[in-house]
Write a protein that holds these residues in place. Structure first.
Motif, PDB file in Angstrom:
ATOM      1  N   THR A  52      10.884  22.115   8.328  1.00 29.34           N
ATOM      2  CA  THR A  52      10.746  20.889   7.610  1.00 29.34           C
ATOM      3  C   THR A  52      12.144  20.501   7.181  1.00 29.34           C
ATOM      4  OG1 THR A  52       8.926  21.339   7.750  1.00 29.34           O
ATOM      5  CG2 THR A  52       9.791  20.230   5.967  1.00 29.34           C
ATOM      6  N   GLY A  53      12.942  21.835   6.886  1.00 27.64           N
ATOM      7  CA  GLY A  53      14.615  21.608   6.334  1.00 27.64           C
ATOM      8  C   GLY A  53      15.578  20.999   7.667  1.00 27.64           C
ATOM      9  N   ILE A  54      15.013  20.681   9.114  1.00 28.30           N
ATOM     10  CA  ILE A  54      15.718  20.327   9.599  1.00 28.30           C
ATOM     11  C   ILE A  54      15.540  18.354  10.057  1.00 28.30           C
ATOM     12  CG2 ILE A  54      16.768  20.210  12.074  1.00 28.30           C
ATOM     13  CD1 ILE A  54      16.843  22.942  12.000  1.00 28.30           C
ATOM     14  N   PHE A  55      13.806  18.943  10.483  1.00 25.95           N
ATOM     15  CA  PHE A  55      13.454  17.110  10.340  1.00 25.95           C
ATOM     16  C   PHE A  55      13.576  16.068   9.613  1.00 25.95           C
ATOM     17  CE2 PHE A  55       9.628  14.491  11.937  1.00 25.95           C
ATOM     18  CZ  PHE A  55       9.933  13.552  13.285  1.00 25.95           C
ATOM     19  N   ASP A  56      13.874  16.963   8.320  1.00 25.70           N
ATOM     20  CA  ASP A  56      14.008  15.449   6.939  1.00 25.70           C
ATOM     21  C   ASP A  56      15.167  15.190   7.580  1.00 25.70           C
ATOM     22  OD1 ASP A  56      11.718  16.871   5.912  1.00 25.70           O
ATOM     23  OD2 ASP A  56      13.214  17.868   4.055  1.00 25.70           O
ATOM     24  N   THR A  94      21.480  17.641  18.295  1.00 22.65           N
ATOM     25  CA  THR A  94      22.407  17.504  17.878  1.00 22.65           C
ATOM     26  C   THR A  94      22.405  17.961  16.591  1.00 22.65           C
ATOM     27  OG1 THR A  94      22.738  15.117  19.063  1.00 22.65           O
ATOM     28  CG2 THR A  94      23.956  15.608  17.211  1.00 22.65           C
ATOM     29  N   GLN A  95      21.658  17.696  15.653  1.00 22.62           N
ATOM     30  CA  GLN A  95      21.542  17.924  14.119  1.00 22.62           C
ATOM     31  C   GLN A  95      21.403  19.132  13.700  1.00 22.62           C
ATOM     32  OE1 GLN A  95      20.936  15.952  11.124  1.00 22.62           O
ATOM     33  NE2 GLN A  95      20.986  17.669  10.659  1.00 22.62           N
ATOM     34  N   ILE A  96      20.745  20.181  14.842  1.00 22.70           N
ATOM     35  CA  ILE A  96      21.209  21.789  13.995  1.00 22.70           C
ATOM     36  C   ILE A  96      22.684  22.057  14.552  1.00 22.70           C
ATOM     37  CG2 ILE A  96      18.532  22.526  14.977  1.00 22.70           C
ATOM     38  CD1 ILE A  96      19.517  23.797  17.039  1.00 22.70           C
ATOM     39  N   MET A  97      23.004  21.606  15.417  1.00 18.09           N
ATOM     40  CA  MET A  97      25.180  21.958  15.789  1.00 18.09           C
ATOM     41  C   MET A  97      25.827  21.480  14.456  1.00 18.09           C
ATOM     42  SD  MET A  97      25.226  21.381  19.720  1.00 18.09           S
ATOM     43  CE  MET A  97      26.702  21.967  19.711  1.00 18.09           C
ATOM     44  N   ASP A  98      24.939  20.195  13.976  1.00 19.39           N
ATOM     45  CA  ASP A  98      25.778  19.835  12.413  1.00 19.39           C
ATOM     46  C   ASP A  98      25.934  19.993  11.290  1.00 19.39           C
ATOM     47  OD1 ASP A  98      26.194  18.005  10.003  1.00 19.39           O
ATOM     48  OD2 ASP A  98      25.582  16.253  10.201  1.00 19.39           O
ATOM     49  N   PRO A  99      27.625  21.292  11.024  1.00 21.00           N
ATOM     50  CA  PRO A  99      28.062  22.306  10.302  1.00 21.00           C
ATOM     51  C   PRO A  99      27.073  22.034   8.380  1.00 21.00           C
ATOM     52  CG  PRO A  99      29.904  20.961  10.607  1.00 21.00           C
ATOM     53  CD  PRO A  99      28.258  19.845  11.134  1.00 21.00           C
ATOM     54  N   VAL A 100      26.892  21.113   8.168  1.00 20.27           N
ATOM     55  CA  VAL A 100      26.119  21.130   6.642  1.00 20.27           C
ATOM     56  C   VAL A 100      24.730  20.558   7.108  1.00 20.27           C
ATOM     57  CG1 VAL A 100      26.507  19.836   4.930  1.00 20.27           C
ATOM     58  CG2 VAL A 100      28.309  19.609   6.198  1.00 20.27           C
TER      59      VAL A 100
END
Length: 106
Positions: A73-77, A98-104
């Motif tokens: 959920t934390g990523i999908f949000d 792409t989202q899971i590679m985002d450093p923030v």
């Protein structure tokens, strides 16, 4: 003739086992688990397509639905709006990667 029927029965059984394995994939709680689940989806669906007669491909909408359910959920949000607009499994997978590679946020 009996041998052909036996192989057909084995293929159906193998396809059913793969489908059960696919449906048993659970929601990931970490990025590592998510990456593993994505690899499992790819493996299972490729093997299922190879097992079925005449090269029937795994339903793209089912793959997309499963991918949406396993993402934490934390990523999908962060990607929910863009994910709803993805036309196929590959574009949704790219968005998630792409989202899971985002450093923030990843």
């Amino acid at each position: 003739m009996v041998e052909v029927a036996h192989r057909g029965g084995q293929a159906k059984h193998r396809a059913q086992l793969l489908m059960n394995e696919f449906h048993n994939l659970s929601k990931a709680t970490t990025i590592v688990e998510l990456k593993n689940r994505i690899r499992e989806i790819e493996r299972i669906t490729a093997q299922w397509s190879e097992t079925t007669d005449e090269g029937v491909q795994f339903d793209e909408q089912v793959k997309m639905s499963k991918l949406r359910t396993i993402v934490p959920t934390g990523i999908f949000d962060y990607i929910a709006i863009q994910a709803a607009e993805c036309p196929d499994y590959d574009s949704l997978g790219t968005l998630i990667e792409t989202q899971i590679m985002d450093p923030v946020t990843g």
